[in-house]
Design a protein around this motif. Structure first.
Motif, short mmCIF file in Angstrom:
data_model
loop_
_atom_site.label_atom_id
_atom_site.label_comp_id
_atom_site.label_asym_id
_atom_site.label_seq_id
_atom_site.Cartn_x
_atom_site.Cartn_y
_atom_site.Cartn_z
N THR A 1 165.74 -8.18 76.30
CA THR A 1 164.42 -7.76 76.79
C THR A 1 163.45 -8.93 77.01
O THR A 1 162.30 -8.69 77.39
N THR A 2 163.90 -10.15 76.73
CA THR A 2 163.05 -11.33 76.76
C THR A 2 161.78 -11.10 75.92
O THR A 2 160.66 -11.36 76.35
N ASP A 3 161.99 -10.62 74.72
CA ASP A 3 160.91 -10.33 73.79
C ASP A 3 160.79 -11.50 72.81
O ASP A 3 161.54 -11.60 71.84
N TYR A 4 159.83 -12.38 73.08
CA TYR A 4 159.66 -13.57 72.26
C TYR A 4 159.26 -13.23 70.83
O TYR A 4 159.70 -13.89 69.89
N ASP A 5 158.41 -12.23 70.66
CA ASP A 5 157.99 -11.85 69.31
C ASP A 5 159.17 -11.34 68.49
O ASP A 5 159.30 -11.65 67.31
N LYS A 6 160.04 -10.57 69.12
CA LYS A 6 161.23 -10.05 68.44
C LYS A 6 162.14 -11.21 68.03
O LYS A 6 162.64 -11.25 66.91
N ALA A 7 162.33 -12.16 68.95
CA ALA A 7 163.16 -13.33 68.63
C ALA A 7 162.54 -14.11 67.48
O ALA A 7 163.24 -14.51 66.53
N CYS A 8 161.25 -14.32 67.53
CA CYS A 8 160.56 -15.09 66.49
C CYS A 8 160.67 -14.40 65.13
O CYS A 8 160.64 -15.06 64.09
N SER A 9 160.85 -13.10 65.11
CA SER A 9 160.94 -12.37 63.84
C SER A 9 162.29 -12.55 63.15
O SER A 9 162.44 -12.15 61.99
N VAL A 10 163.27 -13.16 63.84
CA VAL A 10 164.60 -13.30 63.23
C VAL A 10 165.13 -14.74 63.26
O VAL A 10 166.24 -14.99 62.80
N ILE A 11 164.36 -15.70 63.79
CA ILE A 11 164.83 -17.08 63.82
C ILE A 11 164.04 -17.92 62.82
O ILE A 11 162.97 -17.53 62.35
N SER A 12 164.59 -19.10 62.53
CA SER A 12 163.97 -19.92 61.50
C SER A 12 162.99 -20.94 62.05
O SER A 12 161.99 -21.24 61.40
N LEU A 13 163.23 -21.52 63.19
CA LEU A 13 162.35 -22.55 63.72
C LEU A 13 161.09 -21.96 64.33
O LEU A 13 161.13 -20.91 64.96
N LYS A 14 159.99 -22.66 64.16
CA LYS A 14 158.74 -22.25 64.82
C LYS A 14 158.80 -22.72 66.25
O LYS A 14 158.72 -23.91 66.53
N LEU A 15 158.99 -21.80 67.17
CA LEU A 15 159.09 -22.13 68.60
C LEU A 15 158.01 -21.39 69.37
O LEU A 15 157.70 -20.24 69.08
N THR A 16 157.50 -22.05 70.38
CA THR A 16 156.58 -21.39 71.29
C THR A 16 157.39 -20.51 72.25
O THR A 16 158.61 -20.66 72.36
N ASN A 17 156.71 -19.63 72.94
CA ASN A 17 157.39 -18.80 73.95
C ASN A 17 158.07 -19.67 74.99
O ASN A 17 159.19 -19.39 75.42
N GLU A 18 157.41 -20.75 75.39
CA GLU A 18 157.98 -21.64 76.40
C GLU A 18 159.26 -22.30 75.88
O GLU A 18 160.24 -22.42 76.61
N ALA A 19 159.25 -22.73 74.62
CA ALA A 19 160.42 -23.38 74.04
C ALA A 19 161.56 -22.39 73.83
O ALA A 19 162.73 -22.77 73.80
N MET A 20 161.23 -21.13 73.67
CA MET A 20 162.24 -20.09 73.44
C MET A 20 162.86 -19.59 74.74
O MET A 20 163.96 -19.04 74.73
N ASN A 21 162.16 -19.76 75.84
CA ASN A 21 162.60 -19.20 77.12
C ASN A 21 164.01 -19.65 77.51
O ASN A 21 164.86 -18.81 77.82
N GLY A 22 164.27 -20.94 77.51
CA GLY A 22 165.58 -21.46 77.90
C GLY A 22 166.71 -20.95 77.01
O GLY A 22 167.71 -20.41 77.50
N PRO A 23 166.60 -21.09 75.68
CA PRO A 23 167.66 -20.60 74.80
C PRO A 23 167.87 -19.08 74.90
O PRO A 23 169.01 -18.62 74.86
N LEU A 24 166.80 -18.30 75.04
CA LEU A 24 166.97 -16.85 75.18
C LEU A 24 167.68 -16.49 76.48
O LEU A 24 168.55 -15.62 76.51
N THR A 25 167.31 -17.17 77.55
CA THR A 25 167.95 -16.94 78.85
C THR A 25 169.43 -17.31 78.78
O THR A 25 170.30 -16.57 79.25
N ALA A 26 169.73 -18.44 78.15
CA ALA A 26 171.13 -18.87 78.01
C ALA A 26 171.92 -17.88 77.16
O ALA A 26 173.07 -17.55 77.48
N LEU A 27 171.30 -17.38 76.09
CA LEU A 27 171.98 -16.39 75.25
C LEU A 27 172.25 -15.12 76.05
O LEU A 27 173.35 -14.56 75.97
N LYS A 28 171.30 -14.67 76.85
CA LYS A 28 171.49 -13.46 77.66
C LYS A 28 172.64 -13.64 78.64
O LYS A 28 173.47 -12.74 78.81
N HIS A 29 172.73 -14.80 79.27
CA HIS A 29 173.84 -15.07 80.20
C HIS A 29 175.17 -15.06 79.46
O HIS A 29 176.15 -14.50 79.96
N GLU A 30 175.20 -15.65 78.27
CA GLU A 30 176.43 -15.67 77.48
C GLU A 30 176.80 -14.25 77.05
O GLU A 30 177.97 -13.86 77.09
#
Length: 139
Positions: free
Chosen positions: A55-84
């Protein structure tokens, strides 16, 4: 050295700084992306990250990951994960997971749907009495 273990060794070396930080510090909310508590179990963490990628939900991702990432920093890894996920037919409702290794607080999992020989690899870190996914690190 067995060349088949090279990816696992590389992943371990990338995660070691995070593991040392977790082991060397008391478990507190500063070790999570959103400052919240770790999730109760690895499966909940994985489901949350898979849902966030769907869903490209940055808040949801942030609730389960350890690193403090901005939405911009999370965009690439989330997109790559979705493709995988798409290429391996993994969804947040059909995934299975197998722990294949452990090193200190780091647990290494293979995530798959029907083909365990083509998994998505994830590292889940124990933080206190809970878990977060090591996600979004730069190599």
């Amino acid at each position: 050295m067995n060349l088949q273990n090279l990816p696992r060794l590389a992943a371990t070396l990338l995660v070691l700084p995070l593991v040392f930080a977790v082991v060397g510090c008391s478990a507190n909310d500063e070790l999570t992306c959103d400052g919240g508590r770790p999730v109760d179990d690895p499966q909940t963490a994985v489901r949350g990250l898979l849902e966030a990628a769907e869903t490209t939900d940055y808040d949801k991702a942030c609730s389960v990951i350890s690193l403090k990432l901005t939405n911009e920093a999370m965009n690439g890894p989330l997109t790559a994960l979705k493709h995988e996920m798409d290429s391996k037919e993994v969804t947040s409702s059909n995934f299975k997971m197998i722990e294949y290794d452990r090193g200190g607080s780091a647990h290494f999992y293979n995530i798959y749907a029907e083909q365990p020989d083509t998994p998505i690899e994830m590292t889940i870190v124990e933080i206190g009495k809970g878990y977060r996914i090591a996600f979004g690190e730069e190599p």
